[in-house]
Design a protein around this motif. Structure first.
Motif, PDB file in Angstrom:
ATOM      1  N   LEU A 127       0.773  -1.186  -0.066  1.00  0.00           N
ATOM      2  CA  LEU A 127       0.125  -0.021   0.228  1.00  0.00           C
ATOM      3  C   LEU A 127       0.780   1.240  -0.144  1.00  0.00           C
ATOM      4  CD1 LEU A 127      -2.942   1.326  -0.101  1.00  0.00           C
ATOM      5  CD2 LEU A 127      -2.729   0.997   2.458  1.00  0.00           C
ATOM      6  N   ALA A 128       2.044   1.289   0.705  1.00  0.00           N
ATOM      7  CA  ALA A 128       2.680   2.461   0.863  1.00  0.00           C
ATOM      8  C   ALA A 128       3.312   2.682  -0.627  1.00  0.00           C
ATOM      9  CB  ALA A 128       3.750   2.212   1.876  1.00  0.00           C
ATOM     10  N   LEU A 129       3.717   1.428  -1.244  1.00  0.00           N
ATOM     11  CA  LEU A 129       4.452   1.661  -2.380  1.00  0.00           C
ATOM     12  C   LEU A 129       3.461   2.223  -3.477  1.00  0.00           C
ATOM     13  CD1 LEU A 129       6.580  -1.506  -2.463  1.00  0.00           C
ATOM     14  CD2 LEU A 129       7.302   0.840  -1.967  1.00  0.00           C
ATOM     15  N   ALA A 130       2.001   1.529  -3.520  1.00  0.00           N
ATOM     16  CA  ALA A 130       1.298   2.123  -4.425  1.00  0.00           C
ATOM     17  C   ALA A 130       0.852   3.478  -4.140  1.00  0.00           C
ATOM     18  CB  ALA A 130      -0.098   1.169  -4.117  1.00  0.00           C
ATOM     19  N   VAL A 131       0.824   4.190  -2.863  1.00  0.00           N
ATOM     20  CA  VAL A 131       0.432   5.679  -2.669  1.00  0.00           C
ATOM     21  C   VAL A 131       1.736   6.464  -3.347  1.00  0.00           C
ATOM     22  CG1 VAL A 131       0.503   7.219  -0.960  1.00  0.00           C
ATOM     23  CG2 VAL A 131      -0.641   5.436  -0.560  1.00  0.00           C
ATOM     24  N   VAL A 132       2.887   6.030  -3.353  1.00  0.00           N
ATOM     25  CA  VAL A 132       3.931   6.830  -3.872  1.00  0.00           C
ATOM     26  C   VAL A 132       3.906   6.398  -5.498  1.00  0.00           C
ATOM     27  CG1 VAL A 132       6.424   6.705  -4.344  1.00  0.00           C
ATOM     28  CG2 VAL A 132       5.489   6.480  -2.236  1.00  0.00           C
ATOM     29  N   ASP A 133       3.513   5.429  -6.041  1.00  0.00           N
ATOM     30  CA  ASP A 133       3.200   5.094  -7.599  1.00  0.00           C
ATOM     31  C   ASP A 133       2.319   6.099  -7.876  1.00  0.00           C
ATOM     32  OD1 ASP A 133       4.958   3.194  -7.528  1.00  0.00           O
ATOM     33  OD2 ASP A 133       3.670   1.526  -7.481  1.00  0.00           O
ATOM     34  N   THR A 134       1.189   6.182  -7.259  1.00  0.00           N
ATOM     35  CA  THR A 134      -0.080   6.969  -7.574  1.00  0.00           C
ATOM     36  C   THR A 134       0.457   8.521  -7.511  1.00  0.00           C
ATOM     37  OG1 THR A 134      -1.576   5.387  -6.539  1.00  0.00           O
ATOM     38  CG2 THR A 134      -2.376   7.735  -6.958  1.00  0.00           C
ATOM     39  N   CYS A 135       1.249   8.936  -6.781  1.00  0.00           N
ATOM     40  CA  CYS A 135       1.662  10.220  -6.757  1.00  0.00           C
ATOM     41  C   CYS A 135       2.449  10.674  -7.865  1.00  0.00           C
ATOM     42  CB  CYS A 135       2.362  10.756  -5.440  1.00  0.00           C
ATOM     43  SG  CYS A 135       1.537  10.647  -3.836  1.00  0.00           S
ATOM     44  N   ARG A 136       3.288   9.935  -8.292  1.00  0.00           N
ATOM     45  CA  ARG A 136       4.325   9.875  -9.553  1.00  0.00           C
ATOM     46  C   ARG A 136       3.194  10.000 -10.587  1.00  0.00           C
ATOM     47  NH1 ARG A 136       8.860   5.857  -7.143  1.00  0.00           N
ATOM     48  NH2 ARG A 136      10.064   7.384  -6.476  1.00  0.00           N
ATOM     49  N   THR A 137       2.347   9.134 -10.634  1.00  0.00           N
ATOM     50  CA  THR A 137       1.322   8.809 -11.827  1.00  0.00           C
ATOM     51  C   THR A 137       0.544  10.255 -12.088  1.00  0.00           C
ATOM     52  OG1 THR A 137       1.226   6.714 -11.701  1.00  0.00           O
ATOM     53  CG2 THR A 137      -0.572   7.584 -12.961  1.00  0.00           C
ATOM     54  N   LEU A 138       0.200  10.868 -10.936  1.00  0.00           N
ATOM     55  CA  LEU A 138      -0.959  11.805 -11.057  1.00  0.00           C
ATOM     56  C   LEU A 138      -0.178  13.310 -10.929  1.00  0.00           C
ATOM     57  CD1 LEU A 138      -3.857  10.493  -8.752  1.00  0.00           C
ATOM     58  CD2 LEU A 138      -3.699  10.429 -11.566  1.00  0.00           C
ATOM     59  N   GLY A 139       1.181  13.103 -10.496  1.00  0.00           N
ATOM     60  CA  GLY A 139       1.804  14.357 -10.576  1.00  0.00           C
ATOM     61  C   GLY A 139       1.517  15.173  -8.992  1.00  0.00           C
ATOM     62  N   CYS A 140       1.191  14.426  -8.068  1.00  0.00           N
ATOM     63  CA  CYS A 140       0.812  15.024  -6.948  1.00  0.00           C
ATOM     64  C   CYS A 140       1.670  14.565  -5.533  1.00  0.00           C
ATOM     65  CB  CYS A 140      -0.690  14.802  -6.481  1.00  0.00           C
ATOM     66  SG  CYS A 140      -1.155  12.899  -6.162  1.00  0.00           S
TER      67      CYS A 140
END
Length: 236
Positions: A127-140
């Motif tokens: 989950l923690a890695l997915a949050v970072v992945d999502t931030c990189r994907t969405l630019g947030c």
């Protein structure tokens, strides 16, 4: 038949998913291939239920930022799907997932244990890695996802309660002294979710120092793996 081939998903199911529907399709494919008593199948059924519920909430507008929730869900699920692909191809999945694949057919491990071990691996590491992945994907940044993270987390906690109720043996089979009572009570999804959010924020801060970020991730992975082995202690 080779043991790895025995658990391989049907041909054509591996690959990258792009939306929640794709995630659900892949997990339904697993369901049709694995026997019900398989420990990974038990977790897969739990995760499929969670994802189908989340998909319905996305469709009915329950989330303010549908793109953020959908992206987080897919990035999150990809970690589990990748672990399955790695295991069935003969590779080593992350440490957090290894106990579940190792003990998946152990006759002394109960369904609830398999479910909790899978949830622990997915929440405690992925989950923690997915949050970072999502931030990189969405630019947030993680702070921009906090509201959606909490709302998804509330849904997971609610479903965890239902999972425990469905998979916990009846009172006629389970006494207070039964080891499963202690194992089930020793792990909390809510605490694991809070720890995962803290880990995501730390990983985000360490993104400019890859060696430190990888060391932190590796220790998080090993810790989740250790907890997973504890949760899969044979109870009969």
């Amino acid at each position: 038949m080779d043991r790895i081939e025995q658990f391989a998903p049907p041909a054509g199911t591996a690959g990258t998913t792009t939306d929640v529907g794709g995630v659900i399709e892949r997990m339904r494919g697993f369901r049709s291939h694995w026997p019900p008593g398989d420990g990974v199948a038990v977790f897969n059924e739990v995760y499929l239920t969670v994802t189908e519920t989340l998909g319905r909430h996305l469709s009915d507008g329950a989330f303010r930022d549908r793109e953020a929730v959908s992206t987080l869900d897919v990035r999150f699920a990809e970690r589990y799907l990748a672990a399955v692909d790695t295991a069935v191809s003969g590779g080593l999945p992350p440490e957090c997932w290894r106990p579940l694949f190792q003990y998946r057919l152990h006759p002394g491990v109960r369904p609830l244990q398999f479910a909790l071990a899978g949830i622990n691996a997915h929440i405690g590491h992925d989950l923690a890695l997915a949050v970072v992945d999502t931030c990189r994907t969405l630019g947030c940044a993680p702070v921009d996802l906090e509201e959606e993270f909490e709302r998804v987390g509330d849904l997971l906690v609610m479903l965890e309660e239902q999972i425990r109720e469905d998979l916990m043996p009846g009172p006629d089979l389970l006494q207070v002294a039964d080891p499963l009572t202690h194992l089930a009570g020793a792990w909390s999804l809510e605490r694991a979710r809070d720890a995962s959010w803290s880990a995501a924020r730390m990983l985000w801060r360490l993104r400019g120092a890859p060696p430190l970020a990888e060391e932190f991730r590796s220790r998080m992975d090993a810790g989740a793996g250790l907890v997973g082995r504890f949760l899969l202690t044979p109870c009969r």
